[in-house]
Design an enzyme around this catalytic site. Structure first.
Site, PDB file in Angstrom:
ATOM      1  N   GLU A   2       0.802  -1.151   0.097  1.00  0.00           N
ATOM      2  CA  GLU A   2      -0.167   0.187  -0.007  1.00  0.00           C
ATOM      3  C   GLU A   2       0.865   1.207  -0.067  1.00  0.00           C
ATOM      4  O   GLU A   2       0.484   2.266  -0.782  1.00  0.00           O
ATOM      5  CB  GLU A   2      -0.965   0.020   1.230  1.00  0.00           C
ATOM      6  CG  GLU A   2      -2.024  -0.882   1.045  1.00  0.00           C
ATOM      7  CD  GLU A   2      -2.905  -0.624  -0.085  1.00  0.00           C
ATOM      8  OE1 GLU A   2      -3.101   0.542  -0.470  1.00  0.00           O
ATOM      9  OE2 GLU A   2      -3.727  -1.530  -0.530  1.00  0.00           O
ATOM     10  N   ASP A  20      -8.996   6.520  -1.117  1.00  0.00           N
ATOM     11  CA  ASP A  20      -8.034   7.183  -2.126  1.00  0.00           C
ATOM     12  C   ASP A  20      -8.553   7.850  -3.148  1.00  0.00           C
ATOM     13  O   ASP A  20      -9.867   8.004  -3.536  1.00  0.00           O
ATOM     14  CB  ASP A  20      -6.915   6.165  -2.587  1.00  0.00           C
ATOM     15  CG  ASP A  20      -7.492   4.916  -3.813  1.00  0.00           C
ATOM     16  OD1 ASP A  20      -8.834   5.140  -3.708  1.00  0.00           O
ATOM     17  OD2 ASP A  20      -6.797   4.401  -4.195  1.00  0.00           O
ATOM     18  N   LEU A  35      11.735   4.392  -7.587  1.00  0.00           N
ATOM     19  CA  LEU A  35      10.453   4.604  -7.436  1.00  0.00           C
ATOM     20  C   LEU A  35       9.650   5.744  -7.024  1.00  0.00           C
ATOM     21  O   LEU A  35       8.692   6.033  -6.973  1.00  0.00           O
ATOM     22  CB  LEU A  35      10.266   3.370  -6.009  1.00  0.00           C
ATOM     23  CG  LEU A  35       8.576   3.038  -5.870  1.00  0.00           C
ATOM     24  CD1 LEU A  35       8.128   2.266  -6.991  1.00  0.00           C
ATOM     25  CD2 LEU A  35       8.615   1.908  -4.627  1.00  0.00           C
ATOM     26  N   TYR A  63      -6.031   6.938   5.015  1.00  0.00           N
ATOM     27  CA  TYR A  63      -6.149   5.829   3.732  1.00  0.00           C
ATOM     28  C   TYR A  63      -5.303   4.419   4.212  1.00  0.00           C
ATOM     29  O   TYR A  63      -5.900   3.335   4.187  1.00  0.00           O
ATOM     30  CB  TYR A  63      -5.828   6.502   2.352  1.00  0.00           C
ATOM     31  CG  TYR A  63      -5.439   5.472   1.505  1.00  0.00           C
ATOM     32  CD1 TYR A  63      -6.525   4.734   1.035  1.00  0.00           C
ATOM     33  CD2 TYR A  63      -4.139   4.940   1.088  1.00  0.00           C
ATOM     34  CE1 TYR A  63      -6.356   3.739  -0.026  1.00  0.00           C
ATOM     35  CE2 TYR A  63      -3.921   3.877   0.204  1.00  0.00           C
ATOM     36  CZ  TYR A  63      -5.009   3.188  -0.404  1.00  0.00           C
ATOM     37  OH  TYR A  63      -4.783   2.138  -1.155  1.00  0.00           O
TER      38      TYR A  63
END
Length: 374
Positions: free
Chosen positions: A62, A163, A105, A145
């Protein structure tokens, strides 16, 4: 089992909706649960973090998926789990190893927060994620979230995980012109979803919303309403509002920064600089660079710029322009490859070419110039 707002009443109101009468927000979202969960169980993508995931795997995936495409995350997730398979391993990881795993990333603060949270978990929770939505929110890098996603997916706690995908789906379902960038809108939608969600399969409910938003009710371009399990309940579908919703403010233009990047090597080593431990790309390694786009055409010009004795630079050639986009700034770069004789200037770290792949985390902003070495 769905919310206390009865499913029978929701379905009864849904039949009125089909006959042209208005449907309440509660009824609409309550009626979403069964088709959404069923659709997800049949159409869910085969993703590595969905195969009998542990709470740790859910958490890491996540965090990686925040503001990052699923396809981009897959190899990072697999490499991470191979190197840092447990919370304890993450808590003990050296910073350079951590950053190397995250290299390319983006949003590197996410990786640092993962380690900080892992250390807190080892200190306060015996190396385990707490089975509590409220306690999850106290960990570094975990907001509402992520806490909702981990709580529902890993522990079956019926809390929403709202989200951007979920906000878009709900906005279109309700035909809402509320600004989805506002916290009050997010809280209102989360409250509605908490009442309506499937209490027995909250993880499937939340993931179903993510999946519909990612694959069907897409952010750019016309949504694939003919494939949507919620189409019969959707106000935007019925009234042709998809191109107006969700409502969000126009983004401010990014600040432009111009840079000159130098790939300085002696055939065996390359010069690197470690960025400060604060701010953009903190603690990562970069090629030496200067503000502004400079023109260098001769070895003498390179020697003057680098403060080297005449004759130290044996070759220089341009590497062209490159651009990298961050959330609030864009780098417009021009690069040069500079070959020097003998030792590299001691001003910088002298890195063996092989260590660029194995040791030093270099952000993707410099990828175009890193390629010049191989």
């Amino acid at each position: 089992m769905f919310s206390v707002f009865s499913l029978e009443k929701a379905l009864a109101e849904a039949s009125l909706w089909e006959e042209g009468e208005e449907l309440s927000e509660k009824a609409r979202l309550c009626a979403v649960g069964q088709p959404l969960v069923s659709w997800f169980e049949q159409h869910a993508r085969d993703l590595p973090w969905r195969k009998e995931p542990s709470p740790y795997q859910v958490w890491v995936s996540e965090i990686m998926l925040q503001q990052t495409r699923v396809e981009a995350v897959k190899p990072y997730y697999q490499r991470w789990m191979k190197t840092l398979p447990t919370i304890e391993a993450l808590a003990q990881a050296e910073d350079d190893v951590l950053m190397k795993l995250w290299e390319g990333l983006g949003y590197y603060r996410r990786a640092r927060n993962l380690k900080a949270a892992a250390q807190k978990l080892c200190q306060d929770y015996e190396g385990r994620l707490p089975r509590s939505y409220e306690k999850l929110k106290t960990l570094p890098g975990i907001g509402e979230y992520t806490a909702g996603a981990v709580a529902s997916l890993a522990f079956g706690i019926p809390v929403p995980a709202v989200d951007g995908n979920a906000m878009r789906v709900v906005s279109r379902l309700l035909g809402s012109y509320e600004d989805v960038s506002l916290e009050k809108t997010k809280k209102r939608f989360a409250g509605l979803l908490k009442e309506a969600m499937d209490k027995e399969k909250p993880g499937a409910f939340n993931q179903g919303l993510f999946e519909v938003g990612a694959m069907v009710c897409i952010p750019r371009g016309k949504p694939r309403c003919e494939e949507c399990p919620l189409a019969s309940l959707c106000v935007a579908k019925k009234k042709g509002l998809w191109d107006e919703l969700p409502v969000k403010p126009q983004k401010k233009p990014r600040r432009i920064e111009e840079k000159t990047v130098l790939v300085i090597s002696n055939g065996r080593e390359v010069a690197l600089h470690k960025r400060s431990d604060q701010g953009l790309l903190a603690s990562l390694y970069e090629f030496p660079n200067w503000e502004g786009q400079m023109l260098m055409e001769t070895p003498g010009e390179a020697e003057e710029m680098l403060g080297l004795q005449p004759g130290r630079v044996c070759a220089i050639w341009p590497l062209g322009e490159a651009r990298h986009v961050f959330s609030h700034v864009e780098w417009h770069m021009v690069g040069y490859r500079i070959e020097v004789i003998d030792k590299l200037p001691e001003t910088w770290i002298c890195a063996d070419f092989r260590d660029l792949e194995e040791k030093y985390p270099i952000p993707s902003a410099f990828l175009a110039y890193k390629k010049a070495l191989f």
